[in-house]
Design a protein around this motif. Structure first.
Motif, mmCIF file in Angstrom:
data_model
loop_
_atom_site.group_PDB
_atom_site.id
_atom_site.type_symbol
_atom_site.label_atom_id
_atom_site.label_comp_id
_atom_site.label_asym_id
_atom_site.label_seq_id
_atom_site.Cartn_x
_atom_site.Cartn_y
_atom_site.Cartn_z
ATOM 1 N N SER A 160 0.828 -1.200 0.000
ATOM 2 C CA SER A 160 0.000 0.000 0.000
ATOM 3 C C SER A 160 0.868 1.258 0.000
ATOM 4 C CB SER A 160 -0.924 0.023 1.222
ATOM 5 O OG SER A 160 -1.873 -1.022 1.177
ATOM 6 N N PHE A 174 -3.158 8.894 5.266
ATOM 7 C CA PHE A 174 -4.050 8.135 4.407
ATOM 8 C C PHE A 174 -3.342 6.888 3.889
ATOM 9 C CE2 PHE A 174 -5.559 12.464 4.299
ATOM 10 C CZ PHE A 174 -6.942 12.353 4.310
ATOM 11 N N ARG A 175 -4.145 5.886 3.570
ATOM 12 C CA ARG A 175 -3.654 4.656 2.945
ATOM 13 C C ARG A 175 -4.321 4.505 1.584
ATOM 14 N NH1 ARG A 175 -5.554 1.332 6.333
ATOM 15 N NH2 ARG A 175 -3.721 0.623 7.507
ATOM 16 N N ARG A 177 -4.745 1.852 -1.397
ATOM 17 C CA ARG A 177 -4.573 0.426 -1.690
ATOM 18 C C ARG A 177 -4.509 0.218 -3.200
ATOM 19 N NH1 ARG A 177 -5.875 -2.286 3.165
ATOM 20 N NH2 ARG A 177 -7.122 -1.031 4.617
ATOM 21 N N SER A 182 -8.388 2.494 -3.943
ATOM 22 C CA SER A 182 -9.216 3.030 -2.857
ATOM 23 C C SER A 182 -8.337 3.726 -1.815
ATOM 24 C CB SER A 182 -10.018 1.908 -2.199
ATOM 25 O OG SER A 182 -9.151 0.977 -1.567
ATOM 26 N N ASP A 184 -8.323 5.387 2.163
ATOM 27 C CA ASP A 184 -9.007 5.536 3.447
ATOM 28 C C ASP A 184 -8.147 6.359 4.389
ATOM 29 O OD1 ASP A 184 -7.525 3.384 5.362
ATOM 30 O OD2 ASP A 184 -7.786 2.517 3.380
ATOM 31 N N ARG A 185 -8.833 7.148 5.194
ATOM 32 C CA ARG A 185 -8.163 7.997 6.167
ATOM 33 C C ARG A 185 -7.877 7.169 7.410
ATOM 34 N NH1 ARG A 185 -10.284 14.065 7.290
ATOM 35 N NH2 ARG A 185 -8.602 14.829 8.640
ATOM 36 N N ASN A 187 -7.210 6.282 11.229
ATOM 37 C CA ASN A 187 -7.740 6.794 12.495
ATOM 38 C C ASN A 187 -6.594 6.952 13.491
ATOM 39 O OD1 ASN A 187 -9.433 7.570 14.572
ATOM 40 N ND2 ASN A 187 -10.062 5.477 15.068
ATOM 41 N N ASP A 226 -4.058 -1.590 12.433
ATOM 42 C CA ASP A 226 -4.112 -0.130 12.635
ATOM 43 C C ASP A 226 -4.119 0.271 14.109
ATOM 44 O OD1 ASP A 226 -4.049 0.204 9.958
ATOM 45 O OD2 ASP A 226 -6.083 0.964 9.732
#
Length: 376
Positions: A160, A174-175, A177, A182, A184-185, A187, A226
């Motif tokens: 990633s 952010f990641r 993929r 896609s 995703d932020r 957390n 995560d």
């Protein structure tokens, strides 16, 4: 010669060299009258990715970049990109077959643009592109992604891409993929990430960051689940005996229908029945005034002196989408000043503790220009 040739040190040139630790020998790798910069080294250490810039004051963006790949055993050089504008950084993929490129939406012929007809993009608003070395084709990865990309790395452990980005008045992690694309932020417990680092062989990240009302903390993240672990907290030492006022979010809808992001700081021991002078703070160089605690412009310190501090993120700031940031280009303060003035008026109307006869403004770089503009 170029106009900047009058500046001290302008004729200094930088070249790349390889230093052998065992023998102590230094081998020069690049020559010529243009500076050369390292972009990346392949995971196996076999290939060097470097760039050479040249100025062109006749057309935007005024700097053209060529990207080269050097075989460190044979010293053979392969030209990958020639006189490409609007790019700032390139990274090898873990297998060396592709490049991850950071640049504005105008890069690669504008394939990453998401602006209105008639606009020119802000080249402070960075996007990500995937460049295939076999086909020499670029694919935009963040065209419809509003945050503006900052630091980036490609994990060999999970494949990633991890990156920091200006997201409104935060700098978040952010990641991305692949191959799905896609995003995703992540957390994480801080509003502003200052830097991060990925393990070379394990799914682990280290980062440190801070928020509007706390100093830096250091964390590690297990990228499999995560889970974030606090490793070092500087706050007990830095904030020992310090009392901070409140920091509160305050947004408004401007006359054009946009939601303009902002926040305000109150003095310690704030008394709503009193009247306080107001400082209005706005961006410099198109970058939002992020929710950071430590820095050159200590907003809590201003509040501690008895001011209310209103931070407004006007049109032209990155982190709100390409169309929003493009309003800065050739605007010369028009959209930006409208938002600052309207926001200040609305803020004063909704907060009766502000002394409207005592309002000052502050900004740096382009914000310095805005300060002069607002006075006239």
């Amino acid at each position: 010669l170029e106009p900047d040739d009058r500046q001290p040190g302008w004729r200094t040139r930088r070249y790349l060299a390889r230093y052998d630790l065992a023998s102590g020998l230094l081998q020069r790798l690049t020559y010529g009258y243009r500076d050369a910069y390292v972009h990346d080294i392949s995971a196996d250490g076999r290939e060097l990715l470097f760039g050479v810039n040249k100025q062109d004051i006749t057309r935007r963006p005024f700097t053209r970049t060529s990207i080269y790949r050097m075989d460190m055993e044979t010293l053979k050089v392969d030209t990958l990109l020639t006189d490409e504008g609007f790019i700032s950084r390139c990274l090898f993929s873990p297998d060396g077959s592709r490049l991850l490129v950071v640049g504005s939406g105008d890069a690669f012929g504008g394939v990453g643009l998401a602006i209105k007809e008639g606009q020119k993009s802000s080249y402070y608003d960075n996007q990500l592109f995937l460049y295939d070395l076999a086909s020499r084709k670029a694919t935009p990865l963040t065209k419809d992604f509003d945050p503006s990309v900052a630091a980036v790395d490609w994990s060999a452990a999970d494949g990633s891409v991890y990156f920091m980005a200006y997201a409104r008045d935060c700098i978040s992690l952010f990641r991305l993929r692949l191959p799905s694309g896609s995003i995703d932020r992540m957390n994480i417990p801080e509003e502003v990430v200052k830097t991060f680092s990925l393990s070379a062989s394990a799914p682990v990240m280290a980062f440190y960051g801070e928020s509007a009302s706390n100093a830096s903390r250091l964390y590690t993240v297990n990228l499999k689940n995560d889970k974030t672990t606090l490793r070092e907290d500087l706050n007990p030492e830095i904030l020992d005996g310090v009392q901070l006022g409140e920091c509160q979010a305050w947004n408004f809808r401007n006359s054009r229908g946009d939601i303009i992001c902002g926040r305000f700081y109150l003095p310690p021991h704030f008394d709503a029945s009193r009247k306080y002078p107001l400082i209005v703070n706005y961006y410099g160089g198109c970058t939002p005034i992020e929710r950071t605690f430590e820095g050159r412009y200590p907003l809590h310190a201003y509040a501690a002196l008895g001011y209310v501090v209103y931070v407004v993120e006007p049109s032209g700031a990155i982190g709100f989408g390409q169309e929003f940031s493009a309003r800065h280009v050739n605007g010369w303060g028009d959209y930006t000043a409208d938002d600052i003035i309207e926001g200040t008026r609305r803020f004063c109307e909704e907060h009766p503790f502000v002394d409207v006869s005592k309002i000052g403004c502050i900004g740096a770089s382009y914000g310095g220009f805005m300060t002069q503009y607002l006075q006239t």
